[in-house]
Write an enzyme that holds these catalytic residues in place. Sequence first.
Site, PDB file in Angstrom:
ATOM      1  CD  GLU A  91      -2.775  -0.814   2.375  1.00 38.65           C
ATOM      2  OE1 GLU A  91      -4.017  -0.062   2.669  1.00 38.65           O
ATOM      3  OE2 GLU A  91      -2.592  -1.713   3.252  1.00 38.65           O
ATOM      4  CB  CYS A 112       2.792   7.331   3.554  1.00 35.03           C
ATOM      5  SG  CYS A 112       3.323   5.878   4.450  1.00 35.03           S
ATOM      6  CB  CYS A 119       7.375  -5.537   9.182  1.00 32.31           C
ATOM      7  SG  CYS A 119       8.720  -4.801  10.317  1.00 32.31           S
ATOM      8  CB  CYS A 123       6.153  -3.168  16.760  1.00 31.41           C
ATOM      9  SG  CYS A 123       7.645  -2.648  16.169  1.00 31.41           S
TER      10      CYS A 123
END
Length: 374
Positions: A91, A112, A119, A123
């Site tokens: 995205e 962005c 990933c 986190c």
Amino acid sequence: MLPDIRSQTRDALAEQFKAWSEPAYRLDQVLGWIYAKRASGWDEMSNLPRGLREKLAAAFTLTLPSLVTVQGARDTTRKFLWRLGDGSLIESVLIPANPALYGERSDRHTLCISTQVGCAYGCRFCASGLDGWKRNLEPHEIAGQILAVERWNTGLPADQRVEADRVVNNIVVMGMGEPMANYENLTAALRSLNAPWGAGIGARKITISTSGVVPRIRNLADEPEQFRLAISLHGATDDVRVQIMPINRKYPLRELTAACEYYVEKKGKMITLEYILIAGVNAGREQVIPLASLARRLHAKVNLIPYNTVEGLAWKRPEEDACRAFAAAVEAQGVTTTLRLEKGHDIDAACGQLRLKTERALAETGGSPAAGGQ
Ligand code: SAH
Ligand code: SF4
């Protein structure tokens, strides 16, 4: 499979052109087609001899991510879902500058962009890592997000189009993935977006966000370009940070701070500390003093972002008043602080972290002299 031409360095292409006995100006023409004119096919390069176009086509691909969907309306945030050559989905988010807020022209936009599929950093609060890491994006897939958005704009009916040569004036690397874990491809892509022979986007208009990959922060400080740096801090003490960011075990705050100091010293540039406010985790008063001292020590500004709920995760944003009080308390310590509280975040809720980037990028453009410039 052939390599993509936008994943080659300029030097490597110069070598190739030499080997083909093509004059150097031909390379400039090709790069002009790719980066200035956002071409997506060899046949568009009408001022090149056919023989050269054939050589190029036999040696390289020239593909842009293909658009799956775009959500949002004119003058609001638009979310693009792209499909890459191998079927992976990524995205990007296009965020218009807010003329009312920053007095900017309405053709100013921030994009962005993503740097990985998934990933690996895990986190605890983040949607991007939920399904783990799939692969790094190639340089042409990173840069291609900008070029594809601009091509998409050109293809819109005149009344829906942004009437500007360049739609994307700012880039924030805050999409899916940890940019610093794909450092070589990231810097290759940013270099061609930044270079005068490339897309010509000023380095000061490009912000890289990292969860704190210490050696790469130092590498970035040593690069010649003045890219901006944002740190996803989210905890101002090790005991808080380690609860939500596993990377803090490997690179605790002491090391992260030292790397940031190195960056600030080398670059003479202000960095941003990103701080998501999560109820019951990091939004208590006891984080205020450590956060403010860290920011003061690094001459950094602080962006506070109320947590955006992610489906399947139990974390919540604090009440609005609590967010305001936290911001005021940090500010009272003499630190430049931004808090973005928006109503009606329902349309963005589905994409989890993409909304956050909207907020953040706006805060970035608002805070940077680059935003209004040019
Ligand atoms: N991996 C890099 C860049 C991509 S994440 C990094 O971590 O900095 C971009 C930002 O989105 C990070 O600051 C991240 O902590 C934040 N983020 C992730 N999920 C979020 C959520 N649900 N709400 C608000 N911010 C979020
Ligand atoms: Fe990865 Fe950044 Fe999400 Fe952490 S916050 S899991 S580093 S994308």
